[in-house]
Design a protein around this motif. Structure first.
Motif, PDB file in Angstrom:
ATOM      1  N   ILE A 141      33.658   4.956 -11.251  1.00 33.53           N
ATOM      2  CA  ILE A 141      32.871   4.090 -10.372  1.00 33.53           C
ATOM      3  C   ILE A 141      32.159   4.917  -9.304  1.00 33.53           C
ATOM      4  O   ILE A 141      32.751   5.808  -8.703  1.00 33.53           O
ATOM      5  N   HIS A 142      30.872   4.620  -9.112  1.00 35.30           N
ATOM      6  CA  HIS A 142      30.078   5.257  -8.059  1.00 35.30           C
ATOM      7  C   HIS A 142      29.414   4.163  -7.224  1.00 35.30           C
ATOM      8  O   HIS A 142      29.145   3.065  -7.726  1.00 35.30           O
ATOM      9  N   TYR A 143      29.129   4.488  -5.964  1.00 33.95           N
ATOM     10  CA  TYR A 143      28.466   3.532  -5.069  1.00 33.95           C
ATOM     11  C   TYR A 143      27.028   3.971  -4.822  1.00 33.95           C
ATOM     12  O   TYR A 143      26.780   5.101  -4.396  1.00 33.95           O
ATOM     13  N   TRP A 144      26.088   3.077  -5.105  1.00 36.27           N
ATOM     14  CA  TRP A 144      24.666   3.350  -4.898  1.00 36.27           C
ATOM     15  C   TRP A 144      23.982   2.146  -4.259  1.00 36.27           C
ATOM     16  O   TRP A 144      24.457   1.010  -4.370  1.00 36.27           O
ATOM     17  N   ILE A 153      26.622  -0.596  -3.333  1.00 32.70           N
ATOM     18  CA  ILE A 153      27.510  -1.435  -4.129  1.00 32.70           C
ATOM     19  C   ILE A 153      28.052  -0.614  -5.296  1.00 32.70           C
ATOM     20  O   ILE A 153      27.464   0.404  -5.676  1.00 32.70           O
ATOM     21  N   PRO A 154      29.169  -1.033  -5.879  1.00 32.64           N
ATOM     22  CA  PRO A 154      29.793  -0.231  -6.939  1.00 32.64           C
ATOM     23  C   PRO A 154      29.130  -0.409  -8.306  1.00 32.64           C
ATOM     24  O   PRO A 154      28.760  -1.514  -8.697  1.00 32.64           O
ATOM     25  N   GLN A 164      26.418  -2.698 -12.779  1.00 36.62           N
ATOM     26  CA  GLN A 164      27.080  -3.190 -11.573  1.00 36.62           C
ATOM     27  C   GLN A 164      28.522  -3.582 -11.898  1.00 36.62           C
ATOM     28  O   GLN A 164      28.776  -4.325 -12.852  1.00 36.62           O
ATOM     29  N   TRP A 165      29.431  -3.087 -11.079  1.00 37.62           N
ATOM     30  CA  TRP A 165      30.842  -3.353 -11.340  1.00 37.62           C
ATOM     31  C   TRP A 165      31.147  -4.845 -11.314  1.00 37.62           C
ATOM     32  O   TRP A 165      31.899  -5.352 -12.152  1.00 37.62           O
ATOM     33  N   GLY A 166      30.564  -5.560 -10.349  1.00 39.63           N
ATOM     34  CA  GLY A 166      30.847  -6.983 -10.211  1.00 39.63           C
ATOM     35  C   GLY A 166      30.496  -7.768 -11.462  1.00 39.63           C
ATOM     36  O   GLY A 166      31.284  -8.589 -11.946  1.00 39.63           O
ATOM     37  N   ASN A 182      24.255 -14.834  -9.985  1.00 38.07           N
ATOM     38  CA  ASN A 182      24.573 -13.559  -9.344  1.00 38.07           C
ATOM     39  C   ASN A 182      26.059 -13.477  -9.032  1.00 38.07           C
ATOM     40  O   ASN A 182      26.664 -14.452  -8.586  1.00 38.07           O
ATOM     41  N   VAL A 183      26.627 -12.302  -9.267  1.00 37.26           N
ATOM     42  CA  VAL A 183      28.028 -12.064  -8.919  1.00 37.26           C
ATOM     43  C   VAL A 183      28.062 -11.337  -7.580  1.00 37.26           C
ATOM     44  O   VAL A 183      27.475 -10.262  -7.441  1.00 37.26           O
ATOM     45  N   VAL A 184      28.715 -11.929  -6.594  1.00 34.94           N
ATOM     46  CA  VAL A 184      28.779 -11.322  -5.261  1.00 34.94           C
ATOM     47  C   VAL A 184      30.233 -11.231  -4.814  1.00 34.94           C
ATOM     48  O   VAL A 184      31.116 -11.888  -5.368  1.00 34.94           O
ATOM     49  N   PHE A 185      30.460 -10.405  -3.799  1.00 35.41           N
ATOM     50  CA  PHE A 185      31.811 -10.246  -3.265  1.00 35.41           C
ATOM     51  C   PHE A 185      32.100 -11.372  -2.274  1.00 35.41           C
ATOM     52  O   PHE A 185      31.370 -11.557  -1.304  1.00 35.41           O
ATOM     53  N   ARG A 186      33.168 -12.085  -2.525  1.00 33.98           N
ATOM     54  CA  ARG A 186      33.510 -13.263  -1.727  1.00 33.98           C
ATOM     55  C   ARG A 186      33.659 -12.915  -0.249  1.00 33.98           C
ATOM     56  O   ARG A 186      33.176 -13.635   0.625  1.00 33.98           O
ATOM     57  N   ASP A 187      34.348 -11.787   0.039  1.00 32.83           N
ATOM     58  CA  ASP A 187      34.573 -11.414   1.441  1.00 32.83           C
ATOM     59  C   ASP A 187      33.514 -10.454   1.974  1.00 32.83           C
ATOM     60  O   ASP A 187      33.610  -9.975   3.106  1.00 32.83           O
ATOM     61  N   GLY A 188      32.516 -10.151   1.144  1.00 33.64           N
ATOM     62  CA  GLY A 188      31.441  -9.266   1.578  1.00 33.64           C
ATOM     63  C   GLY A 188      31.794  -7.792   1.549  1.00 33.64           C
ATOM     64  O   GLY A 188      30.983  -6.950   1.936  1.00 33.64           O
ATOM     65  N   ASP A 189      32.995  -7.463   1.069  1.00 32.83           N
ATOM     66  CA  ASP A 189      33.443  -6.067   1.039  1.00 32.83           C
ATOM     67  C   ASP A 189      33.310  -5.508  -0.375  1.00 32.83           C
ATOM     68  O   ASP A 189      34.105  -5.852  -1.262  1.00 32.83           O
ATOM     69  N   PRO A 190      32.330  -4.633  -0.623  1.00 34.03           N
ATOM     70  CA  PRO A 190      32.133  -4.084  -1.971  1.00 34.03           C
ATOM     71  C   PRO A 190      33.215  -3.092  -2.393  1.00 34.03           C
ATOM     72  O   PRO A 190      33.208  -2.622  -3.527  1.00 34.03           O
ATOM     73  N   HIS A 191      34.130  -2.781  -1.479  1.00 33.74           N
ATOM     74  CA  HIS A 191      35.223  -1.875  -1.825  1.00 33.74           C
ATOM     75  C   HIS A 191      36.486  -2.643  -2.228  1.00 33.74           C
ATOM     76  O   HIS A 191      37.457  -2.038  -2.680  1.00 33.74           O
ATOM     77  N   ASN A 192      36.448  -3.951  -2.066  1.00 32.52           N
ATOM     78  CA  ASN A 192      37.574  -4.795  -2.477  1.00 32.52           C
ATOM     79  C   ASN A 192      37.350  -5.194  -3.935  1.00 32.52           C
ATOM     80  O   ASN A 192      36.842  -6.272  -4.239  1.00 32.52           O
ATOM     81  N   LEU A 193      37.727  -4.297  -4.840  1.00 28.26           N
ATOM     82  CA  LEU A 193      37.407  -4.464  -6.256  1.00 28.26           C
ATOM     83  C   LEU A 193      38.503  -5.235  -6.989  1.00 28.26           C
ATOM     84  O   LEU A 193      39.288  -4.680  -7.762  1.00 28.26           O
TER      85      LEU A 193
END
Length: 265
Positions: A141-144, A153-154, A164-166, A182-193
């Motif tokens: 996984i890389h973040y760009w 985002i991952p 995209q990881w999500g 669209n798949v988004v992070f519920r808590d807004g934290d892209p590191h909470n995988l």
């Protein structure tokens, strides 16, 4: 070992230790100069490597071709025509050209570049770079950022490609994602995988979510949008005036405080 000027003793020591010690180390042990060590080695027929020199034929070929063929391609041709144990490199050709004062004009350099482009030489550059530094393994996984200044985002590498990881994680559990979703992070934290931290939103829902977030944070873009009322050109111009934006931001913040105070009372 004590210093000695006895030639036989020096040569005997060099012969016995040549393979274990460098010339610098031999020099230090014997108390003689590097040049003296090299001279003794030549006299004894000791070589650390077999030097391969340019022949007259090679030099003639180089002089005939350097104006129309680049150094990298010349190195490849040299290896084919005159194979070298350690291989010819661009550096070998470049150094020899400089030694022979064979410089290319800007026009010749441009012509060589255009020739290489047409031949598709540069398509292999990324592949060669990956071969040199190594390829990212599948599953890494890389973040760009999707665009300049945006949050990173991952992305995960799957079957040789980054996605995209999500979206990938969602598909593993729930299947294909419909167009416009669209798949988004519920808590807004892209590191909470975690799969529980993912939520599926339509374009309209995502737009409302981003709009609400922007208005709560009173971003420059949001404040400028209020002041310009749908004029994108004026909005971009206004965003270059942070002092004016800050005045409007303070006014909006004060209005919110007053509204919340009146609502609570």
């Amino acid at each position: 070992m004590n210093k000695t000027s006895d030639l036989n003793t020096i040569e005997l020591f060099i012969r016995d230790h040549y393979e274990q010690l460098t010339n610098h180390q031999l020099s230090g042990k014997l108390g003689i100069t590097i040049s003296a060590v090299r001279t003794a080695c030549r006299r004894l027929g000791l070589k650390r490597m077999e030097l391969e020199y340019f022949t007259g034929e090679m030099i003639v070929f180089l002089k005939e071709q350097y104006t129309i063929i680049g150094d990298t391609e010349l190195a490849t041709i040299f290896q084919q025509k005159w194979p070298k144990q350690k291989g010819w490199t661009k550096k070998h050709i470049e150094k020899k050209r400089k030694y022979l004062h064979l410089s290319r004009t800007p026009g010749q350099i441009k012509a060589i570049h255009e020739r290489n482009v047409k031949a598709g030489c540069f398509r292999l550059c990324p592949v060669k770079a990956w071969d040199k530094v190594g390829r990212t393994p599948d599953g890494e996984i890389h973040y760009w950022s999707m665009q300049k200044g945006a949050r990173k985002i991952p992305f995960i590498k799957i079957n040789g490609k980054f996605i995209q990881w999500g979206r990938w994680a969602w598909q593993q559990i729930y299947g294909e994602i419909a167009e416009g979703m669209n798949v988004v992070f519920r808590d807004g934290d892209p590191h909470n995988l975690t799969i529980d931290n993912l939520v599926l939103l339509s374009n309209a829902e995502l737009s409302r979510k981003n709009s609400a977030k922007s208005s709560q944070a009173l971003s420059d873009n949001y404040v400028a949008g209020i002041l310009t009322h749908g004029n994108p050109t004026l909005r971009e111009l206004l965003k270059k005036n942070p002092a004016l934006l800050e005045l409007k931001r303070q006014q909006l913040t004060l209005n919110r405080i007053i509204y919340e105070h009146e609502t609570n009372n």
